[in-house]
Design an enzyme around this catalytic site. Sequence first.
Site, PDB file in Angstrom:
ATOM      1  N   THR A   1       0.873  -1.188   0.000  1.00  0.00           N
ATOM      2  CA  THR A   1       0.000   0.000   0.000  1.00  0.00           C
ATOM      3  C   THR A   1       0.901   1.227   0.000  1.00  0.00           C
ATOM      4  OG1 THR A   1       0.001   0.088   2.390  1.00  0.00           O
ATOM      5  CG2 THR A   1      -1.754  -1.189   1.363  1.00  0.00           C
TER       6      THR A   1
ATOM      7  N   GLU B   1      -5.674  -3.319  -1.609  1.00  0.00           N
ATOM      8  CA  GLU B   1      -6.181  -4.443  -0.815  1.00  0.00           C
ATOM      9  C   GLU B   1      -7.332  -5.177  -1.485  1.00  0.00           C
ATOM     10  OE1 GLU B   1      -5.386  -1.474   0.316  1.00  0.00           O
ATOM     11  OE2 GLU B   1      -4.730  -1.496   2.416  1.00  0.00           O
TER      12      GLU B   1
ATOM     13  N   LYS C   1     -14.470  18.039   9.460  1.00  0.00           N
ATOM     14  CA  LYS C   1     -15.533  17.928  10.475  1.00  0.00           C
ATOM     15  C   LYS C   1     -15.841  19.326  11.005  1.00  0.00           C
ATOM     16  CE  LYS C   1     -14.362  13.222  11.675  1.00  0.00           C
ATOM     17  NZ  LYS C   1     -12.963  12.865  11.612  1.00  0.00           N
TER      18      LYS C   1
ATOM     19  N   TRP D   1     -20.194  16.565   8.689  1.00  0.00           N
ATOM     20  CA  TRP D   1     -19.084  16.229   7.797  1.00  0.00           C
ATOM     21  C   TRP D   1     -19.195  16.981   6.478  1.00  0.00           C
ATOM     22  CZ3 TRP D   1     -18.414  10.168   8.253  1.00  0.00           C
ATOM     23  CH2 TRP D   1     -17.953   9.883   9.551  1.00  0.00           C
TER      24      TRP D   1
HETATM   25  P1  AMP Z   1      -4.529   2.617  -3.656  1.00  0.00           P
HETATM   26  O1  AMP Z   1      -4.483   1.420  -2.803  1.00  0.00           O
HETATM   27  O2  AMP Z   1      -3.244   3.382  -3.705  1.00  0.00           O
HETATM   28  O3  AMP Z   1      -5.061   2.322  -5.027  1.00  0.00           O
HETATM   29  O4  AMP Z   1      -5.571   3.643  -2.993  1.00  0.00           O
HETATM   30  C1  AMP Z   1      -6.895   3.270  -2.746  1.00  0.00           C
HETATM   31  C2  AMP Z   1      -7.697   4.469  -2.346  1.00  0.00           C
HETATM   32  O5  AMP Z   1      -7.800   5.394  -3.429  1.00  0.00           O
HETATM   33  C3  AMP Z   1      -9.135   4.169  -1.994  1.00  0.00           C
HETATM   34  O6  AMP Z   1      -9.278   3.651  -0.700  1.00  0.00           O
HETATM   35  C4  AMP Z   1      -9.791   5.523  -2.185  1.00  0.00           C
HETATM   36  O7  AMP Z   1      -9.591   6.364  -1.066  1.00  0.00           O
HETATM   37  C5  AMP Z   1      -9.034   6.085  -3.354  1.00  0.00           C
HETATM   38  N1  AMP Z   1      -9.787   5.883  -4.596  1.00  0.00           N
HETATM   39  C6  AMP Z   1      -9.636   4.917  -5.516  1.00  0.00           C
HETATM   40  N2  AMP Z   1     -10.507   5.078  -6.535  1.00  0.00           N
HETATM   41  C7  AMP Z   1     -11.252   6.170  -6.237  1.00  0.00           C
HETATM   42  C8  AMP Z   1     -12.321   6.854  -6.872  1.00  0.00           C
HETATM   43  N3  AMP Z   1     -12.806   6.475  -8.053  1.00  0.00           N
HETATM   44  N4  AMP Z   1     -12.846   7.925  -6.243  1.00  0.00           N
HETATM   45  C9  AMP Z   1     -12.367   8.352  -5.052  1.00  0.00           C
HETATM   46  N5  AMP Z   1     -11.356   7.753  -4.416  1.00  0.00           N
HETATM   47  C10 AMP Z   1     -10.798   6.676  -4.988  1.00  0.00           C
END
Ligand code: AMP
Length: 555
Positions: free
Chosen positions: A185, A330, A439, A444
């Site tokens: 991650t 994940e 917040k 929110w």
């Molecule tokens: P990663 O593991 O680096 O791909 O990050 C995942 C995170 O990216 C998710 O938990 C979201 O917070 C954000 N994310 C992924 N796709 C979107 C989307 N279409 N809109 C908003 N946030 C997104």
Amino acid sequence: MLGQMQKTPLLVNGILDYAALYHGEREIISRLVEGEIHRETYAQAHLRARKLSQSLLKLGLTQGDIIATLAWNTHRHLESWYAITGIGAVYHTLNPRLFAEQLVYIINHAADKFIITDLTFVPLLEAIADKLPTVKGFIIMTDEAHMPQTKLDPVYCFESLIEAENGDFDWVALDENAACGICYTSGTTGQPKGVVYSHRSNVIHTLVANGADVFALTSRATILPVVPMFHANSWGIAFAAPMVGAKMVLPGPKMDGESLYELLDKEKVTMSAAVPTIWLMLLQHLEAHKLSLPHLQRVLIGGAAVPRMMIEKFEKDYKVEVDHAWGMTETSPLGTVCTLKAGMENYSFEEKMQTKLKQGRPPYLIWLKITDPDGKTLPRDGKTFGNLKIKGPFILETYLREENEIVLDEEGFFDTGDIATIDPEGYMQITDRAKDIVKSGGEWISSIEIENIAVGHADIAEAAIIGIAHPKWGERPLLIVLPREGVDISTPEKVQKDILAYLEGKIAKWWMPDDIVFVDSMPHTAAGKIQKTALREQFKDYQWPPAILADDKGE
Ligand code: AMP
């Protein structure tokens, strides 16, 4: 009574076998680090991957070993994945945009045995090589003519390794639950964590991703995955495209508007996938040079929320369909895709837009719920927002080397760290990352929603909302703006007023940013998203102007 059908294990290498047998002549096109455009077929990739498997075995690598790749999207990277998994080893994608210390941490934490790298990253590896005790050797993805002088030791040339073998090799037999790949991650809070995909989870993910209401890839498609193989498994495309025999176009190190346009146009790409920042660059290039996209039919956009302006431009100006998607490392990474359901084809443009701004609905095998902080499930009314949780056969169960830490709730759901709504049709919309939500007075405010509207303003290239402490409201939103090139901000008050007037009526009054500040550059994470942690650090000493503190917001 047990079923009496064959228990064929689900292994990713079968995907490349299938592509070579049924789509052997279909092409994989790559822009190489060395500069030229390389063309080969699935049949050639299949042979080369098996040759590489043979040489990995000769280098002493074996089943269960973890082999890292530090590379752009090219045919060599693709072949490496299949060669590694073909000997029962595990590919570990390294994100070159991480800081050197984070790379050292990740490589040591995973205990990588070998690193297969592009030429680009040789200096990066030379700088950290003496801090990597588990790494026993390096392979550079190039030919003998381009091998650099390097301190890396022992070091091997990718093409020479392949040339030395005959490809007479069968992938090793494996349990489908064996580890297949690892991706860490991005570690925006704390150290990065390792997510270990199995062969089974990758194959199931690919089958689901290729569903008609999901990626809908076919043998007739030409796909350009801009999303790197080191970002959440290239959204599964390195498996999804060969599974159906789609032609692949791999952009190598060049992801700027001009380079992407060249590939989209010359290779007649029908579908592409990338994060919004990439599309922003392409759209700017298209506008500046008055270009069109006659071949491109669909773009898959995810990783961050897609702004309305982007959907509008693609769909209205370029006649390209936008499929908004959400997922995370994940989740392999597919969680939801926003394709329309029956009955929605007659929606007006505005109704379609309101749906497309949502991150979409899950395909079968993914289960979603939203809960309150006590874990109680919240209603699917499209208004109530809560912690988004997810469950399914390609969703993480535990992190690497943290097998005793429980990260699932009692019902087996994984907490995504996102805050979302789910509407009665099942469409999920992300409001925020839990840690980014503002917040204000116990309520929110969605930073994503304000940002998405703000980037529709003609002067704004990128926008970010962060919460800044406020004595009365707890937090209030500060809008941070990267102006578009050429925008005059010598009298900032004028531009600020104009942006506020633009936002008025589009968001609730109490969501209006209390101040707007301008920056010369926007920080991005290794995955190309706006880095809120860096912005919070940059603005940690920011003070609200006295007039704002005196404002009682109409109370
Ligand atoms: P990663 O593991 O680096 O791909 O990050 C995942 C995170 O990216 C998710 O938990 C979201 O917070 C954000 N994310 C992924 N796709 C979107 C989307 N279409 N809109 C908003 N946030 C997104």
